[in-house]
Structure formats: structure tokens, C-alpha cells
Design a protein around this motif. Structure first.
Motif: not given
Length: 971
Positions: A144-163, A165-168
Motif C-alpha cells: 500500500p504505497k501512494n504512487p501505486y494507487y495514483f498509477w491506477s488513478v492516472m490510468s483511469l484518466i488515460m481511459q477517459s482521454i482515449s475513449a 465517447d466523450e460522454n462516457l
């Protein structure tokens, strides 16, 4: 490969020699050593992988892959094997195999932090954002280290950028990312600045600007410390998004009080003042103007504020340019708005004069004032320049001589005035004789200025280089006005400048452009190499090289320059993945979307698409002689007529069209319209070239045996659909050609140093276009003849016969447009005819296409003739006449052979003329050339002559190959 440090087990010691051999590039010895080790230790997986790396590096890719897959199937978990396989897969450009490797490792060793993080990075390389999110959370659960948690958060942002459907993106990915960060905020687990940056990024993308502002202004914002004014800049951005102009104004004012030389805050300050005026905003009577303090909302306050900054600057130990330029900027804005308050700030001419007195000795003075020269009335230009010249300390040795600067400061001041004179159009208005006088004066000043740079290193520029560049620009004006000898003096002066200042990129770029305009590519390759273009520059300035290499007949250099550019584009994919991984490792999350956008921009680059298309056409031209080798070449390139891999809708023009300095007035400089038209022209030409390539790639697919008419197998073997593809591409080519012709009717003239025009005009005017299109129509007719059979095809045969005749006529006409001297001496002046060279190159290309099409015709007509002869023998009807199509084809091949022989003879003649040509010492009329100039003039003329000779030789060699192949065409 990194050498191993501390030896942990006997295997490391055994593997060490193989690592050393691979590190030193001794791949054969590495393979031998691995084989020896595997005889003793059959289960040493890492040795197998290291052997595979050796095989990969010696060109045995298939063996390497088979060996690697053998080890990967065993799902190894030892660090050595995994790292070696990762390196191998990376060298194979197969990053997706690394993910499978670590997926298996993680299943076997589920609690390994190292393997989980390697798996995450493997997903990052291939852009598997959903799997990255899952891997990040799995890693956080184990450690449970913060950087690993935020890697996951950043990956969500990347999913939003590559989606798609902008609505999604806004309803699922970003809100989930926001909730994940809010959870950490509530639990008070936010530790690093990168985590706050990430939270800010999410809120900004969700357009929750007020919440983002609260984060930056609140306790979390205190962590934003790595960049200067990071908090203030973020607050400013949010205030603008929220249209909170009072806060914008107060904050920019406060920041200018701290640093009155920060230009970005002057712009925000002025924007906010005028916004508040437009909104008729008034400060509240009994409370704070805004969250950020006092607000200025009228012209008087803005004027007073700028005057205070100038007064403050006069007390400063270091002169600051910002306040003085801000005054001119405010005048410009007031004038643009039609306000009558500009008088309160003073006369622009006087302000610019005072600015010059204060900062004229700085090289930036010209670029500072350039923005504001439109504040001067044209009637005052000459007076303004004279006023500036009066304050420069120049001294003449004797009366009537040119007054020269005594030190570098005076030289810089004078240079600034000369540049402004050019910008204001004073030089453009001169007569030819006056221009020549100015050229002489500028070169005299240039040579005098070299005295100040005697101690300069070779990598440093001479202080007076701009004098030489300005003289060349004046000579280019004369050349465009019809003074042919001016171009030779341009080249001579630039070569002279380069001899004193070998690192001056402007000299090199101008030489490249002028040599190319004259049709001489040989000196260009060396000049471009000496520019030492790095990374993105292969895209932004690479067009200067790739546009001319092939079109001027330097096939080997063209091949090399295309390879050079393609190597950069292909490595971009791999390099960007590494940048993204580093950004994750170091928490630079805001850079990740930038890296992705950068990669996409390069993948959609116009230059990339052009180089790729031209390189494939060039390869076919150089390597494919007959249909069999054409088929092999097309196969090796994975070319398919059905596939179009150019992203037409997303094409990006990344060319730097302002890479060459220009001091021209706005009406003569590159405009936005020029850029737009150039992109349109480049895209049209690319479409024509791409369709030509796809049509050529379709020829071998038609050469397979065809079933008789009405046979059910016709569509099964796919050939009928192939001809439909060819016909569809032909229609598209016709449309593209029509668009190109309509575009050229506009007769667009780009500035001399603007975007170079494409080869499209020559392609249409010399008849290559009509020839190539006719050849592809001939393919369709021959196919039809083959499908219908010889019995019912009198009309088709006649059409084919007429096509053969008209093709020979068109090719002869194209050859006639190649005739003439490439270099001629007229009235003591050397004149070049680069268009003849371009026509010759088009002829070679067209004759090659004619050869490939003839080869296809041969492959169809030969079996038809053979079958006919067999039938004759059976029926014993020797008197039956052969169908005319065979005679037509034989006549056509004979004429093709004769024509090609004539062209080769013409090229031999050109070679003899170029070798025998003794170039005179040519000079500009009204000019007495110095000995130095004569030397450089002779050098540049020799370079052009040598380049033409080289071009003609390469074209001749290629045509000889074509002639040999034509001779083999018999049915």
C-alpha cells in the motif's frame, strides 16, 4: 545490456561471459558460449534467451523468436530470464509479448511487488489502460504505497482521454478517478505534489473549475512548490475559465509588482482591464475589490500602473524591457479598440526611439520592435530610420567612406536598424542600382565585423553574420526580378559566410533552398548532415531534404534521406512508451497526456506519410525490374491495393515554414493563407502518389490465371474483385488529378523562402500524368480481353492497339520535354534548367510503370498466343491470321525499346557536355567581384555542375537497367 554486479548464484557467474560478449557486440561468440553452456545445463533458460538475443542481432529473427517462445512457454519466474526476454521482445518490436510474460509470472508469484510493477509498465508500453488500472490496484493491495494507487488513478484518466465517447469519459472514468482521489483526501493520505497535480487535472477535465481553484488555494495547494509560481499560474488559469476578471486583474497586478519583466502577466493584466471595462465593472464600495486584492478597471489606472513600473525600472540595477514594451502594447490595444486615450501614453515613434537608445545593442531589440512597427505611419518610416542612425556611434576613416562601428555594441545597434529598414520595406522600394550599392555596403560591413569575432570558437556565430544574410536577401530579390547572375552571388556570399561561421544554421538552410531551386542536390546532403538535426527536427525541417532528393535524380541520396526520416518516425513509438513509463515512475502525471498527444501528432504527420509513400515508390523504381521482382518487392513491403493506411482526416502539417529568417514586410512574408494552400497542395500530391503506389501494387495480383467467362470460380480466386479494386482506384486517381488541376489554375506564388511547391505542376505539364493514367487504363483493357477471350474481342483489341500507339506518342512527347542543355552560358551569365532534370526523373518513373504494365500484358498475351497456336496445330489451319493485338504489342515493345535507347543516348550527350563545360568567371553587371568572391563563385558553380553530372549518371544507369528488361519482353 547492463553487466551484472554482485554475483548471487552460480548461474550468474556462468552467464557473465555471454553478457559481456553481447555488451561488446560480439554476437557470434555469445551464441557459441550459450551453446557450450546449454550442453552442460540444458535447463538454464536464461542462456537460451541470451542465445536468442545473439541470433536476433545477427539477423536470424525466426530462429530467435522460436527459441524465445520455447522459453516463454515454460513461464519462467527467474529474474534473469524475464529481463533477457524483455530486452529481446523490445528489440523485436513486440512489446505485447512482454505483457504475457509478466502475466504468467504474476500468477506464479502473486505477492511479488517487482513483477507486478513490471507488468504495469509492460501494459503502459502497449497502451492497455484498463489493465494498467487493474494492475495498479493489485500492486497497491500488495504494497500500500501512494504512487501505486495514483498509477491506477492516472490510468483511469488515460481511459477517459482515449475513449471514443466523450460522454462516457465525463460520466464514468473521470468521476471514478475523482472519487478515488477524494477518498485519499478525506483519509488525509495525500503526500506528494504529483498527487495534488493529478487531482487538479481531474477537476479541470471535469470542468469543475471552482473546485479546482479551491484545491489550489487550500491546504493541498501548499504542496505545489516544484515550479516557480505554480500555484499562481493555476489560479490564473481557473479565474480565466470562470471569467472572474477582477481576480485575474488583481493577481496579475500583484505578480507584476513582484517581477515587472514577466510578459505573460502584462497580457493577462491588459485582457482583464478591457474585459472589466466592457462589463462596466465597478469595485464594491466598502469591501475588498477581490479575493486577490486591489483591481484596476479603467484606462487611467492601467496607464498609471505602467508609468509606475517604468519609474520603478529606472531604479533597478538591471535594465528591464517589459515595462517599456507594455506601454507600446497598451497603445496598440487602445488603437485597435478605436479609443482616443493613447495620447496619454506618448507618441509610439518617440517611445520606440527611446527603447532603441536603451536596448538597441541587444540582439533582441529588433524582434521586440518588430511587433510594434505597424504603429508607425508609412510616411514616417524613412525619418524614423534616419533618427535611429543618428544615435549610433559610427566613425568613417575618411570623407565619403562608409562609417563603421568601433565596437560590438555599435555594430548590434546598426544591425538592428538595417533589419528594421528591410522590415519597413525601404530596401524593397529601391531601384536595382541602389540595391547593388546596399549589397556592397552590407558585405563591406560584414567583412569589417569579422574583426570583432577573431577570438570566436568555430561553434560560435560571428557578430556580423546578419549583414551577410541581409545582403543575400537583397540579391534574392534581384534574382526574382530576372537578374540571373544574382543567384550565383547569393551562393558565393553564403559559402563565404559559412567559411567564417561554420555553425551558422541560417547560412546552411539558405544554401539548401537555393541549391535545390537550381536543381543541384549533391551539396545539399552534406549541408543537411552538418545541421545535425535532432529528433523532432527530422519532421519539422526534413521536408527541405526529402522534397528534392528523388526529383533531382539523386536516387541513392534520396533513399538515404528517406531512411533517415523513417528511422526517427519508427523509433518515436518505442521512445514515447519509455517517456510515459518514466513519467509514471517519477509522478510527472501531467506530462503523460502530452507524450500521448505528441506520439499521435507524429503518427499523423504529413511528412511521415509523404516519406513513407515516396520511399516505397523509390524502392520499386530501384529494385523491381520485371513482374516477378515487382511482386517480391510489393510482398516484402506488405503493400496491398485495398489498404490505405494514411490518416487523411487527421493529417498534421508539422513543417516549420519559418525556419529561415525573414525580414520581409507582412505583405511579402508567409501568411496563414500560404500555409493553408501549401497544406492543400501537399495533400493533393500525396493522394496522387499514394493512389499511384496502390495501383502499382495491384498489378501482380492480376497476373494469376483467370477462369473463363461465366465460371463460378471467378470470384472465388479473388481476381475479379482485384480488377474492381484497380478500377475503383483509377476513378479515385482521376478525381485527385482533376482536383490538382483546379488547384493549379489559381497560379499561387509562395514567397521565395516560403513553402516549396510540390512536383504536381511538372507532373501535369510534362505529360507524365496522362501517360501513367493511360497505362493503368490499359491494364483494365488487357484484363477485359483475357476475361472475354480473343474470339469476341475485336473492339477491345482495337482499343488496346490505339492505347499502345498513343502511349508511345505521349512518351515521345515527354522525352521531347527533357531535351535541352541543363546548364548554359548566355551573355556571360550561367543559367540552369532544373525543370529538364525533373522531367527526366518523371520519364524514368513513367517508363518503369510502362515496363511493369507491359510485363503484365506479356503475362496475359503469352498464354493466349500459346493456346491459339496449339489450337491451330490441332486443326492444321496454318493460314489463319493471328489476332492483331499480338502485332500491336510487339510493335509497342519495339518502339519502347527504341525510345529508351534514344533517351540513353541523349543522357550520354548531356554527360559529355557537362564534362566539357568550362565555367567562366561570371559576375553581376555593375559589380566588381573581389578575389574572395571570385573564388567562392567558382566553387559554387563547380558544385552545381558536379551535381548535375551525378544526377544524369544515376538516371542513365537506371534507364540502362530498364532497357535490358524491355529487351526481354517477347510473346
Amino acid at each position: 545490456m547492463a553487466a551484472r554486479g554482485h554475483v548471487q548464484d552460480p548461474n550468474d557467474r556462468r552467464l557473465r561471459p555471454i553478457y559481456d560478449y553481447l555488451d561488446n557486440g560480439n554476437n557470434k561468440m555469445a551464441i557459441q558460449q550459450a551453446d557450450k553452456l546449454l550442453k552442460k545445463h540444458k535447463d538454464l533458460h536464461c542462456a537460451k534467451v541470451l542465445k536468442a538475443i545473439g541470433l536476433q542481432r545477427t539477423g536470424k529473427q525466426d530462429e530467435a523468436y522460436a527459441l524465445a517462445q520455447e522459453v516463454a512457454a515454460l513461464e519462467p519466474t527467474d529474474d534473469n530470464s524475464l529481463q533477457a526476454l524483455t530486452i529481446l521482445y523490445r528489440e523485436m518490436h513486440r512489446p505485447e509479448l512482454v505483457t504475457k510474460l509478466y502475466e504468467a509470472a504474476v500468477k506464479k508469484v502473486p505477492n511479488s511487488e517487482e513483477y507486478h510493477s513490471h507488468l504495469f509498465m509492460a501494459y503502459a508500453r502497449v497502451g492497455e489502460y484498463k489493465k494498467m488500472q487493474q494492475a495498479g490496484m493489485a500492486l497497491y493491495k500488495i504494497v500500500p504505497k501512494n504512487p501505486y494507487y495514483f498509477w491506477s488513478v492516472m490510468s483511469l484518466i488515460m481511459q477517459s482521454i482515449s475513449a471514443q465517447d466523450e460522454n462516457l469519459s465525463k460520466t464514468m472514468f473521470l468521476p471514478l478517478a475523482e472519487r478515488m482521489v477524494e477518498k485519499m483526501v478525506k483519509e488525509d493520505k495525500i503526500e506528494a505534489e504529483a498527487e495534488v497535480e493529478l487531482y487538479y487535472m481531474i477537476l479541470e477535465r471535469l470542468e469543475k473549475y471552482q473546485e479546482a481553484l479551491d484545491v489550489v488555494r487550500g491546504k493541498l495547494g501548499e504542496k505545489l512548490t516544484s515550479e516557480l509560481q505554480s500555484r499562481e499560474n493555476k489560479c490564473m488559469a481557473m479565474y480565466k475559465k470562470l471569467c472572474r476578471w477582477p481576480e485575474c486583474n488583481a493577481l496579475s497586478r500583484r505578480l507584476l509588482l513582484k517581477n515587472s519583466d514577466d510578459w505573460q502577466f502584462y497580457i493577462t493584466y491588459f485582457d482583464s482591464v478591457f474585459q472589466l471595462m466592457d462589463e462596466s465593472w465597478t469595485p464594491p464600495p466598502d469591501e475588498e475589490h477581490s479575493l486577490e486584492g486591489e483591481v484596476h478597471c479603467c484606462i487611467e489606472q492601467a496607464v498609471q500602473f505602467i508609468e509606475e513600473r517604468i519609474a520603478e525600472e529606472s531604479k533597478s540595477s538591471r535594465p528591464l524591457r517589459g515595462p517599456y514594451l507594455a506601454k507600446l502594447e497598451l497603445i496598440r490595444r487602445l488603437r485597435h479598440r478605436g479609443c482616443n486615450d493613447e495620447y496619454k501614453l506618448g507618441d509610439p515613434e518617440e517611445l520606440m526611439f527611446q527603447y532603441f537608445k536603451k536596448f538597441g545593442d541587444k540582439p533582441c531589440c529588433f524582434t521586440d520592435l518588430k511587433v510594434f512597427v505597424d504603429l508607425l505611419p508609412p510616411s514616417q518610416y524613412t525619418k524614423f530610420i534616419s533618427q535611429l542612425l543618428e544615435v549610433i556611434p559610427l566613425a568613417a576613416a575618411a570623407e565619403g567612406e562608409i562609417a563603421l562601428p568601433a565596437d560590438i555594441k555599435a555594430l548590434q545597434q546598426h544591425l538592428c536598424v538595417v533589419q528594421l529598414s528591410r522590415l519597413l520595406g525601404i530596401y524593397h522600394a529601391m531601384e536595382k542600382k541602389q540595391k547593388l550599392t546596399v549589397v556592397r555596403e552590407l558585405m563591406f560591413r560584414y567583412r569589417h565585423g569579422l574583426d570583432f569575432g577573431k577570438s570566436c570558437l568555430k561553434t560560435e556565430l560571428q557578430f556580423s553574420d546578419y549583414y551577410c544574410l541581409l545582403a543575400v536577401h537583397l540579391l534574392l530579390d534581384l534574382w526574382l526580378e530576372g537578374e540571373e547572375s544574382a543567384v550565383w552571388q547569393c551562393l558565393a556570399l553564403l559559402e563565404e559566410g559559412l567559411s567564417h561561421s561554420p555553425s551558422n544554421a541560417q547560412f546552411k538552410l539558405l544554401l539548401i533552398r537555393i541549391y535545390c531551386r537550381l536543381g543541384a542536390f549533391e551539396p545539399v546532403a552534406e549541408l543537411y548532415a552538418s545541421l545535425d538535426a535532432k529528433h523532432i527536427q527530422h519532421d519539422t525541417i526534413g521536408y527541405l531534404l526529402t522534397r528534392y532528393a528523388e526529383s533531382l535524380g539523386h536516387y541513392a541520396a534520396a533513399s538515404q534521406s528517406c531512411n533517415f526520416a523513417l528511422r526517427f518516425f519508427h523509433s518515436n513509438q518505442k521512445d514515447t512508451s519509455e517517456y510515459i513509463i518514466q513519467a509514471y515512475k517519477y509522478g510527472a502525471f501531467e506530462k503523460i497526456p502530452e507524450f500521448i498527444a505528441f506520439r499521435n501528432r507524429l503518427n499523423s504527420s504529413l511528412h511521415f506519410a509523404q516519406v513513407r509513400t515516396e520511399r516505397m515508390l523509390l524502392d520499386l523504381l530501384l529494385e523491381a525490374n520485371i513482374s516477378t521482382s515487382l511482386e517480391e518487392s510489393i510482398k516484402s513491403m506488405s503493400l496491398s491495393p485495398e489498404e490505405d493506411d494514411i490518416p487523411w482526416k487527421d493529417l498534421r502539417d508539422n513543417r516549420d515554414l519559418t525556419v529561415l529568417f525573414s525580414w520581409d514586410p507582412k505583405d511579402r512574408d508567409i501568411s496563414e493563407e500560404h500555409r493553408k494552400l501549401s497544406l492543400e497542395e501537399e495533400t493533393m500530391w500525396l493522394r496522387i502518389r499514394s493512389l499511384t503506389l496502390r495501383l502499382i501494387s495491384g498489378l501482380p495480383t492480376l497476373s494469376h490465371p483467370i477462369q473463363p467467362k461465366n465460371s463460378e470460380k471467378t470470384t472465388e480466386n479473388g481476381v475479379s474483385s482485384k480488377i474492381d479494386t484497380i478500377r475503383s482506384l483509377l476513378q479515385q486517381l482521376e478525381v485527385a488529378v482533376d482536383s490538382g488541376k483546379k488547384f493549379l489554375e489559381q497560379k499561387i506564388q509562395y514567397p521565395v523562402l516560403g513553402p516549396p511547391p510540390t512536383r504536381m505542376a511538372g507532373f501535369f505539364s510534362n505529360g507524365s500524368c496522362q501517360c501513367q493514367t493511360s497505362l493503368f487504363y490499359l491494364v483494365s483493357d488487357i484484363y477485359e480481353l483475357d476475361t472475354n477471350g480473343l474470339e469476341d474481342s475485336a473492339e477491345i483489341q482495337e482499343r488496346i492497339g490505339n492505347s499502345f500507339k498513343s502511349l508511345v506518342e505521349r512518351l515521345t512527347d515527354l522525352f521531347n520535354k527533357c531535351k535541352g542543355d541543363l546548364i548554359e552560358v548566355r551573355d556571360g551569365t550561367l543559367k540552369t534548367h532544373p525543370n529538364l532534370l525533373e522531367n527526366l526523373v518523371f520519364f524514368v518513373e513513367t517508363i518503369s510503370i510502362a515496363l511493369w504494365v507491359s510485363s503484365y500484358c506479356d503475362s496475359i498475351l503469352r498464354p493466349l498466343k500459346s493456346n491459339l497456336q496449339k489450337k491451330k496445330k490441332k486443326k492444321k489451319e496454318s493460314s489463319v491470321a493471328m489476332p492483331p493485338v499480338f502485332t500491336h504489342f510487339l510493335d509497342y515493345v519495339t518502339e519502347l525499346q527504341t525510345l529508351t535507347s534514344n533517351v540513353i543516348d541523349h543522357i550520354k550527350g548531356l554527360e559529355i557536355i557537362l564534362t566539357a563545360l568550362k565555367l567562366e568567371e561570371l559576375s553581376l553587371k555593375d559589380t566588381l567581384l573581389l578575389q574572395e568572391e571570385k573564388k567562392f563563385t567558382k566553387t559554387v558553380q563547380g558544385k552545381v555542375q558536379s551535381s548535375y553530372h551525378h544526377s544524369v549518371q544515376e538516371i542513365g544507369e537506371l534507364l540502362k537497367k530498364r532497357l535490358d528488361t524491355i529487351k526481354k519482353l517477347k510473346i
